[in-house]
Each structure stands twice: as structure tokens, then as C-alpha cells.
Design an enzyme around this catalytic site. Structure first.
Site, PDB file in Angstrom:
ATOM      1  N   ARG A 105       1.043  -1.228  -0.029  1.00 57.90           N
ATOM      2  CA  ARG A 105       0.045  -0.133   0.038  1.00 57.90           C
ATOM      3  C   ARG A 105       0.803   1.242   0.050  1.00 57.90           C
ATOM      4  O   ARG A 105       1.593   1.321   1.048  1.00 57.90           O
ATOM      5  CB  ARG A 105      -0.789   0.041   1.190  1.00 57.90           C
ATOM      6  CG  ARG A 105      -1.526   1.438   1.664  1.00 57.90           C
ATOM      7  CD  ARG A 105      -2.647   1.253   2.605  1.00 57.90           C
ATOM      8  NE  ARG A 105      -3.735   0.568   2.026  1.00 57.90           N
ATOM      9  CZ  ARG A 105      -5.094   0.685   2.524  1.00 57.90           C
ATOM     10  NH1 ARG A 105      -5.175   1.472   3.743  1.00 57.90           N
ATOM     11  NH2 ARG A 105      -6.055   0.112   1.994  1.00 57.90           N
ATOM     12  N   HIS A 132      -7.506   0.684  -6.442  1.00 57.35           N
ATOM     13  CA  HIS A 132      -7.859   0.108  -5.015  1.00 57.35           C
ATOM     14  C   HIS A 132      -8.489  -1.514  -5.674  1.00 57.35           C
ATOM     15  O   HIS A 132      -9.685  -1.720  -5.285  1.00 57.35           O
ATOM     16  CB  HIS A 132      -8.573   1.012  -3.940  1.00 57.35           C
ATOM     17  CG  HIS A 132      -8.466   0.233  -2.625  1.00 57.35           C
ATOM     18  ND1 HIS A 132      -7.853  -0.962  -2.163  1.00 57.35           N
ATOM     19  CD2 HIS A 132      -9.165   0.588  -1.623  1.00 57.35           C
ATOM     20  CE1 HIS A 132      -7.899  -1.384  -0.998  1.00 57.35           C
ATOM     21  NE2 HIS A 132      -8.677  -0.382  -0.548  1.00 57.35           N
ATOM     22  N   GLN A 135     -10.352  -3.761  -3.095  1.00 57.95           N
ATOM     23  CA  GLN A 135     -11.654  -3.407  -2.419  1.00 57.95           C
ATOM     24  C   GLN A 135     -12.793  -3.605  -3.430  1.00 57.95           C
ATOM     25  O   GLN A 135     -13.756  -4.028  -2.998  1.00 57.95           O
ATOM     26  CB  GLN A 135     -11.573  -1.722  -2.137  1.00 57.95           C
ATOM     27  CG  GLN A 135     -12.609  -1.383  -1.694  1.00 57.95           C
ATOM     28  CD  GLN A 135     -12.955  -1.944  -0.225  1.00 57.95           C
ATOM     29  OE1 GLN A 135     -12.065  -1.878   0.659  1.00 57.95           O
ATOM     30  NE2 GLN A 135     -14.414  -2.462   0.094  1.00 57.95           N
ATOM     31  N   ASP A 219     -17.109   7.234  -0.911  1.00 60.00           N
ATOM     32  CA  ASP A 219     -15.991   7.345  -0.122  1.00 60.00           C
ATOM     33  C   ASP A 219     -15.699   8.744   0.547  1.00 60.00           C
ATOM     34  O   ASP A 219     -16.342   9.582   0.133  1.00 60.00           O
ATOM     35  CB  ASP A 219     -14.939   6.964  -1.222  1.00 60.00           C
ATOM     36  CG  ASP A 219     -13.324   6.583  -0.915  1.00 60.00           C
ATOM     37  OD1 ASP A 219     -13.421   6.558   0.447  1.00 60.00           O
ATOM     38  OD2 ASP A 219     -12.498   6.482  -1.702  1.00 60.00           O
ATOM     39  N   CYS A 259     -16.369   1.699   1.138  1.00 64.27           N
ATOM     40  CA  CYS A 259     -15.072   0.914   1.465  1.00 64.27           C
ATOM     41  C   CYS A 259     -14.487   0.938   2.940  1.00 64.27           C
ATOM     42  O   CYS A 259     -13.935   0.036   3.525  1.00 64.27           O
ATOM     43  CB  CYS A 259     -13.828   1.145   0.234  1.00 64.27           C
ATOM     44  SG  CYS A 259     -13.250   3.023   0.549  1.00 64.27           S
ATOM     45  N   ARG A 287     -13.316  -8.576   2.110  1.00 63.88           N
ATOM     46  CA  ARG A 287     -11.995  -8.489   1.694  1.00 63.88           C
ATOM     47  C   ARG A 287     -11.076  -9.634   2.055  1.00 63.88           C
ATOM     48  O   ARG A 287     -10.322 -10.062   1.321  1.00 63.88           O
ATOM     49  CB  ARG A 287     -11.428  -7.164   2.491  1.00 63.88           C
ATOM     50  CG  ARG A 287     -11.930  -5.977   2.228  1.00 63.88           C
ATOM     51  CD  ARG A 287     -11.369  -5.281   0.855  1.00 63.88           C
ATOM     52  NE  ARG A 287      -9.942  -5.324   0.914  1.00 63.88           N
ATOM     53  CZ  ARG A 287      -9.292  -4.323   1.133  1.00 63.88           C
ATOM     54  NH1 ARG A 287      -9.899  -3.191   1.727  1.00 63.88           N
ATOM     55  NH2 ARG A 287      -7.872  -4.436   0.840  1.00 63.88           N
TER      56      ARG A 287
HETATM   57  N1  NVA Z   1     -10.119   6.579  -1.304  1.00 64.29           N
HETATM   58  C1  NVA Z   1      -9.513   6.197   0.119  1.00 64.29           C
HETATM   59  C2  NVA Z   1      -9.891   4.813   0.367  1.00 64.29           C
HETATM   60  C3  NVA Z   1      -9.586   4.236   1.693  1.00 64.29           C
HETATM   61  C4  NVA Z   1      -9.409   2.871   1.704  1.00 64.29           C
HETATM   62  C5  NVA Z   1      -8.335   6.569   0.312  1.00 64.29           C
HETATM   63  O1  NVA Z   1      -7.286   6.288  -0.470  1.00 64.29           O
HETATM   64  O2  NVA Z   1      -7.963   7.266   1.324  1.00 64.29           O
HETATM   65  N1   CP Z   2     -11.073   0.089   2.775  1.00 64.59           N
HETATM   66  C1   CP Z   2      -9.662  -0.307   3.277  1.00 64.59           C
HETATM   67  O1   CP Z   2      -8.847  -0.459   2.348  1.00 64.59           O
HETATM   68  O2   CP Z   2      -9.720  -0.082   4.570  1.00 64.59           O
HETATM   69  P1   CP Z   2      -8.249   0.324   5.351  1.00 64.59           P
HETATM   70  O3   CP Z   2      -7.903   1.741   4.795  1.00 64.59           O
HETATM   71  O4   CP Z   2      -8.629   0.096   6.758  1.00 64.59           O
HETATM   72  O5   CP Z   2      -7.279  -0.801   4.930  1.00 64.59           O
END
Ligand code: NVA
Ligand code: CP
Length: 305
Positions: A105, A132, A135, A219, A259, A287
Site C-alpha cells: 500500500r 484499489h 476493494q 468514499d 469501502c 476483503r
Molecule cells: N479513497 C480512500 C480509500 C481508503 C480505503 C483513500 O485512498 O484514502
Molecule cells: N477499505 C480499506 O482499504 O480499509 P483500510 O484503509 O482500513 O485498509
């Protein structure tokens, strides 16, 4: 490392691969609920690199690897040499000699691509600024569990042109459903990505996007890495909350997904996320099930037992 299969974007797999993954996730979920042990990955190790925060991604991968008989280890940039400037190419070479699969990540998608290019083992994208995929894999599996095939259905996205909406667009192309997007002006997906996409209807009107949709999803207003824009976004996203009034324009049996993490009172009302149309907790749990199917697929191919 051309013969290694990676999962960097939703479009890395085919429609046929997804049919296999969704069926496999169903089987692995049922086994898990029945407490039947299934440990094809004894002795295998996943390295997990986190350069952004996480709850679900970390826990779902770590729990999933344990359940498959393997082990997952956590690395972040603060305590690893990544934070002191070790190149991602060198990190890839080293980690892939000691582990069987890598999850990352991070910020730029290009970093994940560089990691994969120098890795001997499969790399999974656990979220970048751009995509992502894990997800959306879970979201579509959740839709199928609740409503059957997603092909031909309509998904409404209320929010910006971010990693989630870009991945929804990829998924709509691969799996054959319609995507209707409403984004605040100035926060849309880039024009170049919106053209040549017959499955996409994009605009600035949340009601138009939600009209008749089978799934409504949103989101946070401010994704990780964009915190400097938070105040500007809070203003620009006024009117983009998914609340009961907006949901009333969707199909009568429409589902709501997010998500997570969510901000009740910003992008979603408490009444919607905690209400009867919301499937966010199944979505989060899934997930783990879909990622177990994905790890199995990347390491062992199409297992059917
Ligand atoms: N769009 C959000 C998703 C978090 C799971 C982010 O990138 O922070
Ligand atoms: N939805 C998701 O990816 O959650 P986290 O940021 O908690 O991993």
C-alpha cells in the site's frame, strides 16, 4: 520476471479469471464459516509493505494468510529501510528472495509497478493513489452474494475521481456493467479517462447518477495523501452526501456500500450507512475471503478442490 502473475490493477485479470475468483471466494468463505481447515500455504510467507494507514487491508491479509496456513509480516516505511531511501527495486529483490508473495500500500502506482518489475514473486496492490483493486473485488463479490450477477446492472459512484472510482471504471469494462458517476466540479476523473468509455455516464448531479441504480457507493471526501486539500474539499463536496433522500432515487432494492473508514455526516448519513440497505460490514469481511481466493490464484493457479 515476465512469468510471475501480479495484481496491480483490476484490469490485470480477465472476466474468466474473475468468475473463478468469485466462485473460489464463495467456497473459501463457506469453509471458514464452517471452521473447516484449508491450509495449502503452510510455510509460505507474505511481506506486507504499508506506506499509508490501514485497518481492513492489514487485518484481512494477515488473517487470510494465517488461515491458509502461511504467515504475513508487516513492514512500514518508518521502521524499514524504505523510510531511509532504500530503492524500491532493491527492496523488491530482497523481499522476493525471502517471501512468496508481496502486498504493498503506497502512494504512486508507478512505485508498485517498479516493485513488481524487480520481484520474483507475485505483487498485490493494497491501494495506491490511482487504484484499489482488492476493494472492488470485495465489493463486487458482496453484490453477487446479495443480488446475483453484476453484469448488466448499474452502479452509482458519488464522489471524486479517485482510486476507488477509477477502479470501478476498470471493473465496469471487464465485467460488463454500467457506472454512473457524480463528482464535484474540479474533482472528476481526468477527461482522458472518461472518454472512450461507453459504460460510463459522468456528471456533477448526484440524483442523476443514483437514478435507478442497483448499488450506490461513496468514499471519504479526502483520500489518504490529499490531506492538504481537506478544507477545500469539504466545501466543494457540499451536496454530495449519500443520505436517505438521495437513496430514494435508486432502485427500490438498491444496496449501499462504502469501502470504509466512513465519516457519518460528511459523505454518508448515519441513517444510510447504519440502515437496511447498507452492506458495509459484509463488504469489509469479504476483503478477507476474496483476497484468500486471490492469493491462492496467484500462487497455485486455478484450484478447484
Ligand atoms: N479513497 C480512500 C480509500 C481508503 C480505503 C483513500 O485512498 O484514502
Ligand atoms: N477499505 C480499506 O482499504 O480499509 P483500510 O484503509 O482500513 O485498509
Amino acid at each position: 520476471m515476465t512469468d510471475v502473475k501480479h495484481y496491480l490493477k483490476f484490469s490485470d485479470l480477465t472476466h474468466d479469471d474473475y468468475q473463478h475468483l468469485f466462485e473460489r471466494a464463495r467456497v473459501l468463505k463457506r469453509r471458514h464459516i464452517r471452521r473447516e481447515l484449508y491450509r495449502p500455504l503452510v510455510g509460505r510467507v507474505m511481506s506486507m509493505i504499508f506506506e499509508k494507514n490501514s485497518t481492513r487491508t492489514r487485518v484481512s491479509f494477515e488473517a487470510g494468510m494465517s488461515q491458509l496456513g502461511g504467515h504475513a509480516m508487516f513492514l512500514d516505511s518508518k521502521s524499514s529501510q524504505l523510510g531511509r531511501g532504500e530503492p524500491i527495486e532493491d527492496t523488491a529483490r530482497v523481499l522476493s528472495r525471502m517471501s512468496d508473495i508481496i502486498m504493498i500500500r503506497t502512494f504512486e502506482q508507478s512505485l508498485v509497478e517498479r516493485l513488481a518489475a524487480y520481484s520474483r514473486v507475485p505483487v498485490i496492490n493494497g491501494l495506491t493513489n490511482e487504484y484499489h483493486p482488492c476493494q472492488i473485488l470485495a465489493d463486487i463479490f458482496t453484490f453477487i452474494e446479495q443480488r446475483g450477477p453484476i453484469q448488466g446492472k448499474t452502479v452509482a459512484w458519488i464522489g471524486d475521481g479517485n482510486n476507488m472510482s477509477r477502479t470501478w471504471l476498470e471493473a465496469a469494462r471487464v465485467l460488463g456493467f454500467s457506472l454512473k458517476v457524480a463528482s464535484p466540479a474540479g474533482f472528476e476523473l481526468p477527461e482522458a479517462e472518461r472518454c472512450d468509455a461507453p459504460m460510463l455516464t459522468a456528471g456533477n448531479d448526484p440524483r442523476a447518477a443514483v437514478a435507478g441504480a442497483h448499488l450506490v457507493t461513496t468514499d471519504v471526501f479526502t483520500s489518504m495523501g490529499y490531506e492538504a486539500e481537506a478544507a477545500e474539499r469539504l466545501k466543494a463536496f457540499a451536496g454530495y452526501q449519500v443520505d436517505e433522500a438521495l437513496m430514494s432515487h435508486a432502485a427500490a432494492d438498491a444496496l449501499f456500500m462504502h469501502c470504509l473508514p466512513a465519516h457519518r455526516g460528511e459523505e454518508v448519513s448515519a441513517g444510510v450507512i447504519d440502515g437496511p440497505q447498507s452492506v458495509v460490514w459484509d463488504e469489509a469481511e469479504n476483503r478477507m475471503h476474496v483476497q484468500k481466493a486471490l492469493i491462492e490464484f496467484l500462487l497455485l493457479g486455478r484450484v478447484n478442490d
